[in-house]
Design a protein around this motif. Structure first.
Motif, short mmCIF file in Angstrom:
data_model
loop_
_atom_site.label_atom_id
_atom_site.label_comp_id
_atom_site.label_asym_id
_atom_site.label_seq_id
_atom_site.Cartn_x
_atom_site.Cartn_y
_atom_site.Cartn_z
N PRO A 275 0.80 -1.22 0.00
CA PRO A 275 0.00 0.00 0.00
C PRO A 275 0.84 1.27 0.00
O PRO A 275 0.35 2.32 -0.38
CB PRO A 275 -0.81 -0.13 1.30
N LYS A 276 2.10 1.19 0.43
CA LYS A 276 2.94 2.37 0.50
C LYS A 276 3.78 2.58 -0.76
O LYS A 276 4.49 3.56 -0.87
CB LYS A 276 3.86 2.29 1.72
N ILE A 277 3.76 1.64 -1.69
CA ILE A 277 4.58 1.77 -2.89
C ILE A 277 3.93 2.79 -3.83
O ILE A 277 2.79 2.60 -4.25
CB ILE A 277 4.74 0.42 -3.61
N PRO A 278 4.61 3.87 -4.16
CA PRO A 278 4.01 4.89 -5.03
C PRO A 278 3.70 4.34 -6.42
O PRO A 278 4.38 3.44 -6.92
CB PRO A 278 5.10 5.97 -5.09
N ASP A 279 2.70 4.93 -7.04
CA ASP A 279 2.32 4.50 -8.39
C ASP A 279 3.45 4.68 -9.39
O ASP A 279 3.57 3.92 -10.36
CB ASP A 279 1.09 5.28 -8.86
N TRP A 280 4.30 5.68 -9.16
CA TRP A 280 5.35 5.93 -10.15
C TRP A 280 6.37 4.80 -10.21
O TRP A 280 7.07 4.65 -11.22
CB TRP A 280 6.03 7.27 -9.91
N ILE A 281 6.46 3.98 -9.15
CA ILE A 281 7.37 2.84 -9.19
C ILE A 281 6.91 1.83 -10.24
O ILE A 281 7.69 1.33 -11.06
CB ILE A 281 7.46 2.16 -7.81
N ASN A 283 4.95 2.54 -12.70
CA ASN A 283 5.11 3.21 -14.00
C ASN A 283 6.52 3.03 -14.53
O ASN A 283 6.73 2.78 -15.72
CB ASN A 283 4.79 4.70 -13.86
N ASN A 284 7.50 3.16 -13.62
CA ASN A 284 8.89 2.94 -14.04
C ASN A 284 9.09 1.53 -14.59
O ASN A 284 9.79 1.33 -15.59
CB ASN A 284 9.83 3.17 -12.86
N ALA A 285 8.50 0.54 -13.91
CA ALA A 285 8.63 -0.84 -14.38
C ALA A 285 8.03 -0.99 -15.77
O ALA A 285 8.58 -1.69 -16.64
CB ALA A 285 7.96 -1.80 -13.39
N ARG A 286 6.90 -0.32 -15.98
CA ARG A 286 6.24 -0.39 -17.30
C ARG A 286 7.12 0.26 -18.37
O ARG A 286 7.34 -0.30 -19.45
CB ARG A 286 4.88 0.30 -17.22
N TRP A 287 7.63 1.46 -18.06
CA TRP A 287 8.45 2.17 -19.05
C TRP A 287 9.77 1.44 -19.29
O TRP A 287 10.28 1.41 -20.40
CB TRP A 287 8.72 3.60 -18.57
N TRP A 288 10.32 0.84 -18.23
CA TRP A 288 11.56 0.07 -18.38
C TRP A 288 11.33 -1.12 -19.31
O TRP A 288 12.15 -1.42 -20.17
CB TRP A 288 12.04 -0.38 -17.00
N PHE A 298 15.37 2.96 -13.71
CA PHE A 298 14.55 1.97 -13.01
C PHE A 298 15.14 1.67 -11.64
O PHE A 298 14.43 1.55 -10.64
CB PHE A 298 14.45 0.70 -13.84
N LEU A 299 16.47 1.57 -11.58
CA LEU A 299 17.15 1.29 -10.32
C LEU A 299 16.89 2.39 -9.30
O LEU A 299 16.79 2.13 -8.10
CB LEU A 299 18.65 1.14 -10.57
N SER A 300 16.76 3.63 -9.76
CA SER A 300 16.53 4.73 -8.83
C SER A 300 15.21 4.54 -8.09
O SER A 300 15.07 4.96 -6.93
CB SER A 300 16.53 6.07 -9.56
N GLY A 301 14.23 3.91 -8.75
CA GLY A 301 12.97 3.62 -8.07
C GLY A 301 13.15 2.59 -6.98
O GLY A 301 12.59 2.72 -5.89
N ILE A 302 13.95 1.55 -7.27
CA ILE A 302 14.24 0.54 -6.25
C ILE A 302 14.98 1.20 -5.08
O ILE A 302 14.70 0.93 -3.91
CB ILE A 302 15.10 -0.59 -6.85
N GLN A 303 15.92 2.09 -5.39
CA GLN A 303 16.68 2.77 -4.35
C GLN A 303 15.76 3.62 -3.47
O GLN A 303 15.94 3.71 -2.25
CB GLN A 303 17.76 3.64 -4.97
N TYR A 304 14.75 4.25 -4.08
CA TYR A 304 13.80 5.06 -3.32
C TYR A 304 13.09 4.20 -2.28
O TYR A 304 12.93 4.61 -1.12
CB TYR A 304 12.77 5.69 -4.27
N LEU A 305 12.64 2.99 -2.68
CA LEU A 305 11.95 2.11 -1.75
C LEU A 305 12.84 1.75 -0.57
O LEU A 305 12.39 1.66 0.57
CB LEU A 305 11.48 0.84 -2.46
N ALA A 339 3.78 -4.65 -13.86
CA ALA A 339 3.42 -3.25 -13.63
C ALA A 339 1.94 -3.00 -13.90
O ALA A 339 1.31 -2.15 -13.26
CB ALA A 339 4.28 -2.34 -14.51
N ASN A 340 1.38 -3.76 -14.84
CA ASN A 340 -0.03 -3.59 -15.20
C ASN A 340 -0.96 -4.47 -14.37
O ASN A 340 -2.17 -4.50 -14.62
CB ASN A 340 -0.23 -3.90 -16.68
N GLY A 341 -0.38 -5.21 -13.41
CA GLY A 341 -1.20 -6.06 -12.56
C GLY A 341 -1.67 -7.33 -13.23
O GLY A 341 -2.61 -7.98 -12.75
#
Length: 363
Positions: A275-281, A283-288, A298-305, A339-341
């Protein structure tokens, strides 16, 4: 690229393996150590309070524990603490009492702990009646079976225990993302099957001196709670061994740990709170997966988490080498579907596992 796969491989290993443990043992003033230790976000420090006050009883006479996260510290059934120990207490947010028997509850000890720390005391009705008028009214919380309450961001569910006293309780306590089960002195009770979410740590009575506890009842408790880690807190050495055998022979993915008195144990968990994972993460997986962003982005999103404590990745000495210049296209496709569930987390991780098993990632 190597850094990306290092992070993903660590996630794979942690999700598919049993918990690991960092154990710190302190010979001088160990109680002070748990208060001064810098517990990180996503960590849970556990200390069994030992049985030095109840030394005439065999086995794990005390059912008392201290538990500390980065935000809270609580005590459960701390009857074995001596008054010299209480002088070492730096802070407590809450003291939980399951029932009024002496190996779980001592009124004078509880009063002294509450006076020293100003903590809340959450107790079954019988134990609470022994404290009434002796600690501040706004700090004494009476809880009954089939009741849930939240105190100071700590949520507790109480279940009726089966044990020869008036109002014994079993607790599931949740705070800072961890779920803790304390089985009191109880036999297994059917109401525990109502527990819907797995617990992280279960403290279970496996036998003596409790007349209602047994290795088989303790095993039923961990089946009902689906606990990742279990600590037997009562029982003779033979009963503890019987309990461990039941766990080992089962298909339960549970780690049994046996603490020493006043030993601080810090299990290593990977906690991903979706529930705390932002939607943009996602989105990054989708764009990657579509080649719209680089591996580093993409790695920067993992680093954010990791930085936000949503994902806890322990230190490791593993190094990874990518053996091929490019990856199978279906790996990125799977990331996009995830990413799309359209696929599960396990499906995504199986893609990473494929890379390891087929030598695309070399250890």
């Amino acid at each position: 690229m190597k850094i990306l796969f290092l992070i993903l491989f660590m996630i794979l290993i942690l999700i598919t393996s049993t918990p690991s443990f960092a154990v710190e043992r302190f010979s001088e003033d160990p109680l002070t150590s748990i208060f001064t230790h810098d517990v990180q976000m996503g960590e849970l420090a556990i200390m069994w309070l030992g049985n030095h006050q109840k030394g005439s009883l065999e086995g794990y006479a005390s059912a008392g524990f201290l538990l500390k996260t980065s935000n809270h510290i609580i005590a459960i059934d701390p009857s074995s603490l001596l008054f010299d120990d209480i002088d070492s207490l730096d802070r407590l947010d809450a003291i939980f009492i399951t029932h009024d028997h002496g190996d779980h509850f001592d009124p004078d000890t509880t009063i002294a702990m509450q006076t020293k720390t100003g903590s809340f005391v959450i107790a079954d009705p019988t134990s609470a009646s022994m404290l009434s008028g002796k600690i501040p009214e706004d700090k004494l919380i009476v809880i009954e079976s089939n009741e849930q309450m939240t105190i100071s961001e700590i949520t507790v569910d109480a279940f009726a225990a089966e044990h020869p006293t008036e109002t014994p309780l079993i607790y599931v306590i949740e705070f800072d993302g961890f779920r803790i089960f304390h089985g009191s002195d109880s036999a297994f009770v059917e109401d525990l099957k109502k527990i819907e979410s797995p617990v992280d740590i279960a403290f279970v009575p496996a036998g003596d001196p409790s007349p209602t506890a047994s290795p088989s009842d303790a095993f039923e408790m961990i089946k009902a709670t689906q606990s990742s880690i279990v600590v037997p807190m009562h029982g003779s050495p033979k009963q503890i061994e019987m309990f461990r055998d039941l766990v080992d022979m089962s298909d339960q993915k549970t780690e049994v740990i046996i603490p020493k008195p006043l030993e601080m144990i810090i299990p290593s968990f990977l906690k991903i709170e979706e529930p705390k994972i932002p939607d943009w993460i996602r989105n990054n997986a989708r764009w990657w997966s579509n080649g719209q962003i680089s591996d580093q982005t993409f790695l920067s999103g993992i680093q954010y988490l990791i930085d936000q404590g949503i994902m806890i990745v322990p230190k490791t000495e593993v190094t990874i080498e990518v053996a091929l210049p490019s990856l199978p296209s279906w790996v990125k496709d799977t990331a996009g579907w995830w990413a799309n569930g359209q696929v599960t987390d396990d499906d995504f991780l199986n893609g990473i596992k494929y890379l390891v098993e087929h030598g695309i990632i070399r250890l």
